[in-house]
Design an enzyme around this catalytic site. Sequence first.
Site, PDB file in Angstrom:
ATOM      1  CB  THR A   1      -0.968   0.000   1.203  1.00  0.00           C
ATOM      2  OG1 THR A   1      -0.229  -0.235   2.410  1.00  0.00           O
ATOM      3  CG2 THR A   1      -2.032  -1.074   1.036  1.00  0.00           C
TER       4      THR A   1
ATOM      5  CE  LYS B   1       0.342  -3.373   3.482  1.00  0.00           C
ATOM      6  NZ  LYS B   1      -0.414  -2.417   4.415  1.00  0.00           N
TER       7      LYS B   1
ATOM      8  CB  THR C   1      -1.480  -1.769   9.941  1.00  0.00           C
ATOM      9  OG1 THR C   1      -2.423  -2.027   8.939  1.00  0.00           O
ATOM     10  CG2 THR C   1      -0.521  -0.965   9.275  1.00  0.00           C
TER      11      THR C   1
ATOM     12  CD  GLU D   1       2.102   5.347   6.442  1.00  0.00           C
ATOM     13  OE1 GLU D   1       1.315   4.724   5.699  1.00  0.00           O
ATOM     14  OE2 GLU D   1       1.718   6.028   7.404  1.00  0.00           O
TER      15      GLU D   1
ATOM     16  CG  ASN E   1      -0.623   8.520   7.946  1.00  0.00           C
ATOM     17  OD1 ASN E   1      -1.312   7.517   7.807  1.00  0.00           O
ATOM     18  ND2 ASN E   1       0.682   8.442   8.156  1.00  0.00           N
TER      19      ASN E   1
ATOM     20  CB  THR F   1      -6.979  13.942  -0.400  1.00  0.00           C
ATOM     21  OG1 THR F   1      -5.723  14.025   0.287  1.00  0.00           O
ATOM     22  CG2 THR F   1      -8.111  14.000   0.604  1.00  0.00           C
TER      23      THR F   1
END
Length: 398
Positions: free
Chosen positions: A151, A173, A184, A270, A393, A398
């Site tokens: 992702t 992942k 996650t 991230e 995030n 968007t």
Amino acid sequence: MKLKKLKQVRVPGFLAGGVACGLKKKGVKDLALIVSEVPATAAGVFTLNQVVSPTVPISRKALQTSKTSRAIIVNSGNANAFTGEQGVKDCQAVVAATAKALGIPVKEVLTASTGVISVPLAVNKIEASIPRLVNQLSPKGWVQAAEGILTTDLVSKTCAVQYGDVVVGGIAKGSGMIQPNMATMLAFLASNIRIGKFALHKALKEAVDPTFNCITVDGETSTNDMVLLLANGTAGNSSIQAGSKAYRDFVTALTHVCKTLAFKVVEDGEGATKFVTFKVSGAKTKQQAERIGKRLANSLLVKTALFGEDPNWGRIIAAVGNAGVPIKPEKLEVVLNGTRLVKNGEHVKGVSASALRKKMKNKEIEIAVGLHLGKAQAETYTCDLSYDYVRINAEYTT
């Protein structure tokens, strides 16, 4: 036992592959399949979130009701979570289409999804692509499968080892929404070892607890997390029993693969710029050591200081004291990358500020906290919190 690290994942008796089915834009791979050529023993561990994708109960039920499993079908780009009854039907349709294309019973198919929550799954795109995916399956297809489950990840995550005739390999992942007790992340593991269902599940839990369940990026637990393990027995060994030497050897290999994949998840966190290890020792119980480690690893003040390369040990002490674990401040000890900052609850005098700042520039940071109350210890692994984490995030949908 000597473990041999393999350059690529290739587990005897398993095929894998990944394709783009259209859930993501620009032809990016978003559908992966792993298949055992013979019926395999299977085990899994799942998210503790109370809100889950239907992939979680469907896969859990399949593990409970079927003696063997043959396939794992995974889509990325859509979590198919909080999508109501239609989401359940869509998940069942994906499993049925996979079983039909492979010519195996539905109960032998496990499934997973990852991506945006509460968006209807374009199940027609997946169903249309499954036959093409099956035709592309290959013993070397793990690279494509690893790409198909990503992702916000920047890199694919793979690992494989071998000892004797036994091979253990897998893909994972994960980049954000990472918190212990199934971060996650998705991880899919395979081995050619012959082992019973009880022993396999026990081995998986032993391997997951000190690895995947000891990492955190942001303290968030997802709706879809799971680790699945298939063992097809093609190594030809006698079925191993829990507690035996053969079992311990297998757990060692499995833990190595899980730890390698877990570390890759943290390294790819991230916006991450640093890999951080918190070592808590001298606790009365392991649970207390783990709780303090988790509190440190999830502290926004500690994580932002790490990103800013600021050796602000006061934030570390504050987080330890706020972990909900009884401590004696006068016994605390803190060591940062080999430099003792706090001893017997007091700041160590004479520590060079410039030397500390230099150590904070390292890509790998180790912070050891000594409680001096007992003998229990635990390690927790995390990354720093950067501007990019906020940006990624803030712009996720968007």
